[in-house]
Design a protein around this motif. Structure first.
Motif, short mmCIF file in Angstrom:
data_model
loop_
_atom_site.label_atom_id
_atom_site.label_comp_id
_atom_site.label_asym_id
_atom_site.label_seq_id
_atom_site.Cartn_x
_atom_site.Cartn_y
_atom_site.Cartn_z
N VAL A 87 1.06 -1.25 -0.06
CA VAL A 87 -0.06 0.01 -0.14
C VAL A 87 0.83 1.19 0.04
CG1 VAL A 87 -1.91 1.31 1.31
CG2 VAL A 87 -1.80 -1.25 1.13
N PHE A 88 0.90 2.00 -1.14
CA PHE A 88 1.60 3.30 -0.99
C PHE A 88 0.97 4.26 -0.42
CE2 PHE A 88 2.51 0.58 -4.82
CZ PHE A 88 3.78 0.34 -4.95
N ASN A 92 -3.36 7.56 -5.14
CA ASN A 92 -3.43 8.00 -6.86
C ASN A 92 -2.52 7.29 -7.53
OD1 ASN A 92 -5.68 9.66 -6.57
ND2 ASN A 92 -4.55 11.32 -5.80
N ALA A 93 -1.31 6.79 -6.97
CA ALA A 93 -0.18 6.10 -7.65
C ALA A 93 -0.60 4.67 -7.70
CB ALA A 93 1.01 6.39 -6.91
N GLN A 94 -1.67 4.10 -7.11
CA GLN A 94 -1.78 2.71 -7.03
C GLN A 94 -2.98 2.70 -7.80
OE1 GLN A 94 -1.45 1.49 -3.24
NE2 GLN A 94 -2.30 -0.66 -3.40
N LEU A 95 -4.06 3.44 -7.83
CA LEU A 95 -5.52 3.05 -8.36
C LEU A 95 -5.27 3.46 -9.78
CD1 LEU A 95 -7.87 4.42 -5.56
CD2 LEU A 95 -7.12 2.13 -6.06
N VAL A 96 -5.75 2.65 -10.66
CA VAL A 96 -5.36 2.83 -12.29
C VAL A 96 -6.62 2.61 -13.12
CG1 VAL A 96 -3.11 1.91 -12.15
CG2 VAL A 96 -4.91 0.35 -12.70
N MET A 97 -7.79 2.17 -12.42
CA MET A 97 -8.92 2.09 -12.80
C MET A 97 -10.10 2.88 -12.68
SD MET A 97 -8.29 -0.54 -14.88
CE MET A 97 -9.77 -1.04 -15.46
N ALA A 151 -7.45 1.20 -2.13
CA ALA A 151 -6.41 0.86 -2.37
C ALA A 151 -5.96 -0.49 -1.48
CB ALA A 151 -5.39 1.81 -2.37
N LEU A 152 -6.02 -0.35 -0.37
CA LEU A 152 -5.81 -1.42 0.69
C LEU A 152 -6.95 -2.69 0.18
CD1 LEU A 152 -4.79 -2.58 3.34
CD2 LEU A 152 -6.62 -1.49 4.57
N ALA A 153 -8.17 -2.38 -0.07
CA ALA A 153 -9.13 -3.53 -0.44
C ALA A 153 -8.43 -4.23 -1.61
CB ALA A 153 -10.32 -2.98 -0.73
N SER A 154 -7.77 -3.42 -2.74
CA SER A 154 -7.65 -4.18 -4.02
C SER A 154 -6.20 -4.94 -3.42
CB SER A 154 -7.19 -2.99 -4.80
OG SER A 154 -5.84 -2.32 -4.34
N VAL A 155 -5.33 -4.47 -2.52
CA VAL A 155 -4.11 -5.34 -2.37
C VAL A 155 -4.90 -6.76 -1.45
CG1 VAL A 155 -2.40 -5.34 -0.62
CG2 VAL A 155 -2.78 -3.67 -2.09
#
Length: 242
Positions: A87-88, A92-97, A151-155
């Motif tokens: 988790v960064f 915004n640096a992690q979420l791409v969709m 972002a945490l949930a996506s990880v």
């Protein structure tokens, strides 16, 4: 468990005059980290982020060895990344969709091949983190805290056994820092979190203080934090990298 065995990290660069130089970011790190929740604290440039990036192979040790559940990220990176989620600082640096639902679906693409099943599973993941209400919103319409939770949930969707979080509360207000802190406390996974949020660090099981590329203090969080405050009050920190 994460292990650092006499780990050092050096990077090549240039000084202000254009001369080649080598900067030592970490040195002589020797740690075993079996605890469930571990905070890594220290000043900017102390080496905290580098210490975390070694775990999933975002950086490689120049000397020594890092082991993650017995695997070396430098040689077995793919297997390690299946076990480690990152988790960064800035979501915004992690979420791409475009939406949280699509973001979770992307995380699940390798493990859930059927599109309908993947969407159902993604909705379940969001609901399990109380994020069902943002499933189809634009990620740009979310608050900073909501983006960090997505972002945490996506990880977590791919069920790693270790979560690495690099200063995850830096861009959050107090309310969202509290919400994210509670989410971290509820994790079943091992969490290693670098942070300037000393209230968050105080709720961990163990704290590491990094200064000048070395782990200079290690133990129960309240004591480590107290000594860090004393160090900062005396302005005696030396910095070797970040």
């Amino acid at each position: 468990m994460i292990e650092y065995r006499q780990v050092g990290v050096e990077v090549d660069g240039y000084d202000i005059d254009g001369n080649a130089m080598t900067t030592r970011i970490l040195r002589d790190v020797d740690l075993s980290l079996p605890q469930r929740r571990i905070a890594v604290i220290g000043a900017n440039g102390s080496g905290k982020s580098t210490l975390l990036k070694l775990v999933n192979g975002l950086m490689k040790a120049t000397t020594g060895q890092v082991l993650v559940e017995g695997l070396d990220p430098a040689r077995e990176g793919r297997a390690v990344r299946r076990r480690v989620g990152h988790v960064f600082t800035d979501p915004n640096a992690q979420l791409v969709m475009a939406t949280p639902l699509e973001e979770i679906e992307l995380s699940l693409r390798a493990s859930v091949r059927n599109r309908a099943e993947r969407r159902t599973r993604a909705l379940e993941v969001l609901a399990s983190h109380d994020l069902g209400y943002v499933a189809n919103r634009s990620v740009h319409a979310l608050s900073g805290g909501e983006r960090q939770l997505v972002a945490l949930a996506s990880v977590l969707a791919v069920e790693p056994s270790i979560i690495i979080a690099d200063e995850p509360t830096t861009l959050l207000d107090l309310r969202n820092r509290i919400i994210l802190g509670r989410a971290f406390e509820a994790l079943d996974q091992q969490l290693v979190c670098s942070t300037h949020d000393l209230e968050l660090a105080a709720r961990m099981d163990r704290a590491l203080l990094v200064d000048g590329g070395r782990v200079v203090d290690d133990g129960e969080p309240s004591g480590v934090i107290a000594r860090y405050r004393e160090q900062m009050a005396g302005c005696g920190s030396t910095r070797a990298g970040r």
